[in-house]
Design an enzyme around this catalytic site. Structure first.
Site, PDB file in Angstrom:
ATOM      1  N   THR A  80       5.793  11.829  -5.231  1.00 42.45           N
ATOM      2  CA  THR A  80       6.393  12.476  -6.396  1.00 42.45           C
ATOM      3  C   THR A  80       7.827  11.992  -6.641  1.00 42.45           C
ATOM      4  OG1 THR A  80       5.102  14.394  -5.803  1.00 42.45           O
ATOM      5  CG2 THR A  80       7.050  14.814  -7.129  1.00 42.45           C
TER       6      THR A  80
ATOM      7  N   ARG B  94      -7.334  19.017  -8.914  1.00 45.06           N
ATOM      8  CA  ARG B  94      -6.445  19.422  -7.806  1.00 45.06           C
ATOM      9  C   ARG B  94      -4.985  19.425  -8.297  1.00 45.06           C
ATOM     10  NH1 ARG B  94      -1.718  17.076  -5.391  1.00 45.06           N
ATOM     11  NH2 ARG B  94      -1.508  17.887  -3.290  1.00 45.06           N
ATOM     12  N   VAL B  95      -4.273  20.487  -7.998  1.00 52.07           N
ATOM     13  CA  VAL B  95      -2.858  20.585  -8.368  1.00 52.07           C
ATOM     14  C   VAL B  95      -2.056  20.852  -7.094  1.00 52.07           C
ATOM     15  CG1 VAL B  95      -1.143  21.927  -9.655  1.00 52.07           C
ATOM     16  CG2 VAL B  95      -3.375  21.450 -10.685  1.00 52.07           C
ATOM     17  N   GLY B  96      -0.936  20.144  -6.952  1.00 54.43           N
ATOM     18  CA  GLY B  96      -0.100  20.305  -5.761  1.00 54.43           C
ATOM     19  C   GLY B  96       1.060  21.258  -5.994  1.00 54.43           C
ATOM     20  N   ASP B  97       2.110  21.054  -5.230  1.00 49.27           N
ATOM     21  CA  ASP B  97       3.275  21.939  -5.311  1.00 49.27           C
ATOM     22  C   ASP B  97       4.165  21.667  -6.518  1.00 49.27           C
ATOM     23  OD1 ASP B  97       3.826  19.389  -3.962  1.00 49.27           O
ATOM     24  OD2 ASP B  97       5.907  20.102  -3.992  1.00 49.27           O
TER      25      ASP B  97
ATOM     26  N   THR C 224       9.128  16.888  -2.546  1.00 46.24           N
ATOM     27  CA  THR C 224       8.116  15.828  -2.572  1.00 46.24           C
ATOM     28  C   THR C 224       7.368  15.853  -1.254  1.00 46.24           C
ATOM     29  OG1 THR C 224       7.849  13.417  -2.439  1.00 46.24           O
ATOM     30  CG2 THR C 224      10.037  14.268  -1.963  1.00 46.24           C
ATOM     31  N   GLY C 225       6.127  15.417  -1.279  1.00 43.23           N
ATOM     32  CA  GLY C 225       5.350  15.383  -0.036  1.00 43.23           C
ATOM     33  C   GLY C 225       4.009  16.053  -0.213  1.00 43.23           C
TER      34      GLY C 225
ATOM     35  N   GLY D  70       1.657  18.561  -0.986  1.00 43.03           N
ATOM     36  CA  GLY D  70       1.749  19.777  -1.787  1.00 43.03           C
ATOM     37  C   GLY D  70       1.121  20.988  -1.144  1.00 43.03           C
TER      38      GLY D  70
HETATM   39  N1  GLY Z   1       3.916  16.776  -3.860  1.00 38.74           N
HETATM   40  C1  GLY Z   1       3.005  16.311  -4.810  1.00 38.74           C
HETATM   41  C2  GLY Z   1       1.640  16.788  -4.616  1.00 38.74           C
HETATM   42  O1  GLY Z   1       1.275  17.219  -3.532  1.00 38.74           O
HETATM   43  O2  GLY Z   1       0.878  16.730  -5.552  1.00 38.74           O
END
Ligand code: GLY
Length: 306
Positions: free
Chosen positions: A168, A196-199, A219-220, A222
């Site tokens: 990210t 799929r959705v992350g943080d 970042t990383g 999620g």
């Molecule tokens: N940090 C971005 C994700 O996990 O989508």
């Protein structure tokens, strides 16, 4: 160390492994984004304008996992998440799984400034983009030749990609008036499932801002970050300590609770202090201080702090 002063800005290009990349090109990318944001701040612009501009440059740069150059999902499509945060009144706008805009961060800003809502997802978010005057583009226009080749390779050999790779992008800034903001944008993780959705679009997890303390972008991995609200933890920690100390403290708490942490964080304090930290092998990071000094590194040293 000199007392920090405003304005100041910091950007990251993603926490990950960053193996087999042209390091000079990656550092040029984050440096250019930081300088673009800085020019806005130097001219008296707001932190919100600065972080959006920095994020746009990184979304346009195919080296980074956001906008053009995003990782494709298991179906070979780009699905992007973005979050913009404004420390004035603790506000945000977010989008998730958008597929047809060039700059997801701009759509996130429009959600915050032009709607009565905070968060849009999927087709409805793309539809809103068109209603708010953004051009809709074919999804394939966001797919780089490299990503397409990797997708074809995976289809052929049925082997998933290992590790986070890159990551990210994000920016955090404080302007001359002391307002803070952050921007976070991503194509998500390599080979993610559709939907799929992350943080990244989750307020408090992928980004957070509060004029009382500061603004952060994460970042990383999620699935780890969103369980911990890493950015809220970091921003809330800027009480009598610098942004660098707060970022370190938040990451230490995160690492103590979440097994095998894979994350990074940038933080701009309302006082103009800047912090950055990551648990991954690299996180390209660039910053500009109030006196116009520019820095850029692939690995943030443990004693980093402005
Ligand atoms: N940090 C971005 C994700 O996990 O989508």
């Amino acid at each position: 160390m000199a007392q920090p002063s405003r304005p100041a800005l910091i950007v990251h290009g993603g926490a990950g492994n960053w193996t087999n990349f042209d390091e000079a090109a990656v550092l040029n990318g984050v440096r250019a984004a930081a300088l673009a944001g800085w020019e806005i701040l130097r001219a008296g612009g707001s932190a919100i304008e600065a972080v959006e501009e920095a994020a746009i440059l990184l979304e346009d740069d195919p080296l980074f996992d956001a906008g053009y150059g995003s990782f494709v999902n298991l179906e070979g499509e780009v699905e992007m998440d973005a979050l913009i945060t404004d420390g004035r009144g603790i506000r945000f706008g977010a989008v998730a799984a958008v597929r047809r805009v060039r700059h997801a961060i701009t759509l996130a800003r429009l959600v915050m400034t032009r709607t009565e809502n905070c968060f849009f997802a999927g087709d409805g978010a793309d539809q809103l983009a068109a209603e708010l005057g953004l051009s809709l583009i074919p999804n394939i226009d966001l797919v780089t030749e490299k990503e397409f080749a990797l997708f074809r390779q995976r289809e052929a050999d049925r082997l998933p990609r290992a590790g986070l790779g890159t990551g990210t992008i994000g920016a955090a800034a404080v302007d001359s008036a002391g307002h803070v903001a952050s921007a976070t944008s991503t194509g998500g993780t390599p080979d993610k499932r559709k939907g799929r959705v992350g943080d990244s679009p989750i307020f408090g997890a992928g980004g957070y801002a509060d004029d009382a303390h500061g603004a952060a972008s994460a970042t990383g991995r999620g699935e780890q970050i969103m369980r911990f609200f890493l950015c809220k933890e970091a921003v809330d920690a800027v009480r009598g300590i610098s942004a660098a100390q707060a970022a370190q403290a938040a990451m230490q708490s995160f690492a103590a609770r979440v097994p095998s942490p894979e994350a990074g964080l940038i933080l701009a304090g309302a006082d103009g202090s800047l912090g950055a930290v990551h648990t991954t092998p690299a996180m390209p990071t660039a910053w500009v201080t109030a006196d116009g000094q520019v820095g850029a590194v692939m690995q943030v040293p443990p004693d980093f702090g402005i």
